[in-house]
Design an enzyme around this catalytic site. Structure first.
Site, PDB file in Angstrom:
ATOM      1  CB  SER A   9      -0.874   0.009   1.265  1.00  0.00           C
ATOM      2  OG  SER A   9      -1.297   1.342   1.536  1.00  0.00           O
ATOM      3  CG  HIS A  34      -3.655  -1.970  -1.154  1.00  0.00           C
ATOM      4  ND1 HIS A  34      -4.646  -2.907  -1.290  1.00  0.00           N
ATOM      5  CD2 HIS A  34      -4.062  -1.132  -0.176  1.00  0.00           C
ATOM      6  CE1 HIS A  34      -5.614  -2.656  -0.404  1.00  0.00           C
ATOM      7  NE2 HIS A  34      -5.284  -1.594   0.275  1.00  0.00           N
ATOM      8  CG  ASP A  36      -5.041   1.917   1.346  1.00  0.00           C
ATOM      9  OD1 ASP A  36      -3.854   1.730   1.679  1.00  0.00           O
ATOM     10  OD2 ASP A  36      -5.908   1.023   1.341  1.00  0.00           O
ATOM     11  CG  MET A  38      -8.823   6.236   2.796  1.00  0.00           C
ATOM     12  SD  MET A  38      -7.789   6.417   4.264  1.00  0.00           S
ATOM     13  CE  MET A  38      -6.844   4.895   4.176  1.00  0.00           C
ATOM     14  CG  HIS A  67      -9.043  -0.888   0.279  1.00  0.00           C
ATOM     15  ND1 HIS A  67      -8.331  -0.916   1.474  1.00  0.00           N
ATOM     16  CD2 HIS A  67     -10.340  -1.084   0.598  1.00  0.00           C
ATOM     17  CE1 HIS A  67      -9.180  -1.150   2.469  1.00  0.00           C
ATOM     18  NE2 HIS A  67     -10.405  -1.256   1.967  1.00  0.00           N
ATOM     19  CG  MET A  69     -11.231   2.021   2.848  1.00  0.00           C
ATOM     20  SD  MET A  69      -9.638   2.181   3.668  1.00  0.00           S
ATOM     21  CE  MET A  69      -8.593   2.387   2.236  1.00  0.00           C
ATOM     22  CG  MET A 138     -10.659  -3.742   6.182  1.00  0.00           C
ATOM     23  SD  MET A 138      -9.245  -3.309   5.176  1.00  0.00           S
ATOM     24  CE  MET A 138      -8.412  -2.127   6.252  1.00  0.00           C
ATOM     25  CG  ASP A 174      -5.489  -3.416   3.800  1.00  0.00           C
ATOM     26  OD1 ASP A 174      -6.247  -2.757   3.063  1.00  0.00           O
ATOM     27  OD2 ASP A 174      -4.447  -2.957   4.298  1.00  0.00           O
TER      28      ASP A 174
HETATM   29  C1  DX5 Z   1      -6.025   1.212   6.024  1.00  0.00           C
HETATM   30  C2  DX5 Z   1      -5.635   0.766   4.621  1.00  0.00           C
HETATM   31  C3  DX5 Z   1      -4.470  -0.152   4.630  1.00  0.00           C
HETATM   32  C4  DX5 Z   1      -3.246   0.486   5.258  1.00  0.00           C
HETATM   33  C5  DX5 Z   1      -2.188  -0.568   5.414  1.00  0.00           C
HETATM   34  O1  DX5 Z   1      -7.297   1.796   5.992  1.00  0.00           O
HETATM   35  O2  DX5 Z   1      -6.694   0.082   3.991  1.00  0.00           O
HETATM   36  O3  DX5 Z   1      -4.169  -0.571   3.290  1.00  0.00           O
HETATM   37  O4  DX5 Z   1      -2.772   1.522   4.451  1.00  0.00           O
HETATM   38  O5  DX5 Z   1      -1.183   0.050   6.090  1.00  0.00           O
HETATM   39  P1  DX5 Z   1      -0.385  -0.692   7.237  1.00  0.00           P
HETATM   40  O6  DX5 Z   1       0.248  -1.871   6.558  1.00  0.00           O
HETATM   41  O7  DX5 Z   1       0.566   0.373   7.659  1.00  0.00           O
HETATM   42  O8  DX5 Z   1      -1.353  -1.096   8.300  1.00  0.00           O
HETATM   43 ZN    ZN Z   2      -6.139  -0.864   2.042  1.00  0.00          ZN
END
Ligand code: DX5
Ligand code: ZN
Length: 218
Positions: A9, A34, A36, A38, A67, A69, A138, A174
């Site tokens: 990620s 990956h 993320d 948000m 991903h 979110m 998660m 994740d």
């Molecule tokens: C959190 C993300 C993850 C996160 C993983 O909401 O979906 O992908 O970035 O990061 P680490 O490996 O630092 O937990």
């Molecule tokens: Zn993620």
């Protein structure tokens, strides 16, 4: 021996060095990048949108594991499809239109994924399995990198493995994945390790990636 895949990620990487990061990831022969996404609504953090992903798409042919979110992903799904995603994972908790969103993604020959938060019971997504190429478990509360791994979610991974005899989907995990927690996740039956801060907050990202790939040997 099952092949473990790694999906770094880039959330906690230095975006001003993104070209260097992509080169490092290519050299490390990782399976996915990956992303993320948000929206500050579904999760209390705001990151990047489809434009960022489409720009990175021009830099590499590595598969993109996106991903989402975000609340009501159906509102933006076309943009993420057109941005060059290879997998698009939506959250079970984020929309009432799960099947129509998954069908839309699939109609564009993109792989579909569903993710569930730590407190969401895994039996809630069993009815969607036939539409899924990936299930993202998660192991932290979504929203931020660098959080502590929640081992209780491994029960969900074990539970899902029984459906692999009938359906063809990958299980990804994740949140808080590092060389110490990765063997636990693999032992429970994951196929993909998503890892962010363990890789990008280290002084040797390539070495951490190698350790993750070798963690099945433990
Ligand atoms: C959190 C993300 C993850 C996160 C993983 O909401 O979906 O992908 O970035 O990061 P680490 O490996 O630092 O937990
Ligand atoms: Zn993620």
């Amino acid at each position: 021996m099952k092949k473990i895949m790694v999906s770094p990620s880039i959330l906690d990487s230095d975006f001003t060095e993104i070209k260097k990061t992509i080169k490092l990831l290519e050299k490390s022969k990782i399976d996915f990048i990956h992303f993320d996404v948000m929206d500050g609504n579904f999760v209390p953090n705001l990151t990047f949108g489809p434009k960022f992903i489409s720009q990175i798409r021009k830099l590499t042919s590595l598969p993109f594991d996106v991903h989402l979110m975000i609340k009501n992903p159906e509102k933006y799904i076309n943009e993420f499809i057109n941005a060059g995603s290879d997998y698009i994972t939506i959250h079970f908790e984020a929309t009432k239109n799960i099947i129509s969103v998954l069908k839309k993604i699939k109609s564009k020959k993109i792989k579909t994924g569903i993710s569930i938060k730590p407190k969401t019971p895994v039996n809630k997504i069993v009815k969607y399995i036939k539409f899924l190429d990936l299930i993202l478990i998660m192991s932290v509360e979504p929203g931020f990198g660098g959080q502590k791994f929640i081992p209780e979610v491994l029960k969900k991974v074990k539970f899902l493995n029984q459906f692999k005899r009938k359906y063809n989907f990958l299980i990804s995990i994740d949140g808080g994945i590092n060389p110490e927690t990765a063997p636990l996740a693999i032992g429970a039956g994951v196929d993909i390790l998503v890892s962010g801060s363990a890789i990008f907050k280290s002084n040797n990202p390539s070495k951490v990636i190698r350790k993750l790939y070798n963690s099945y040997k433990k």
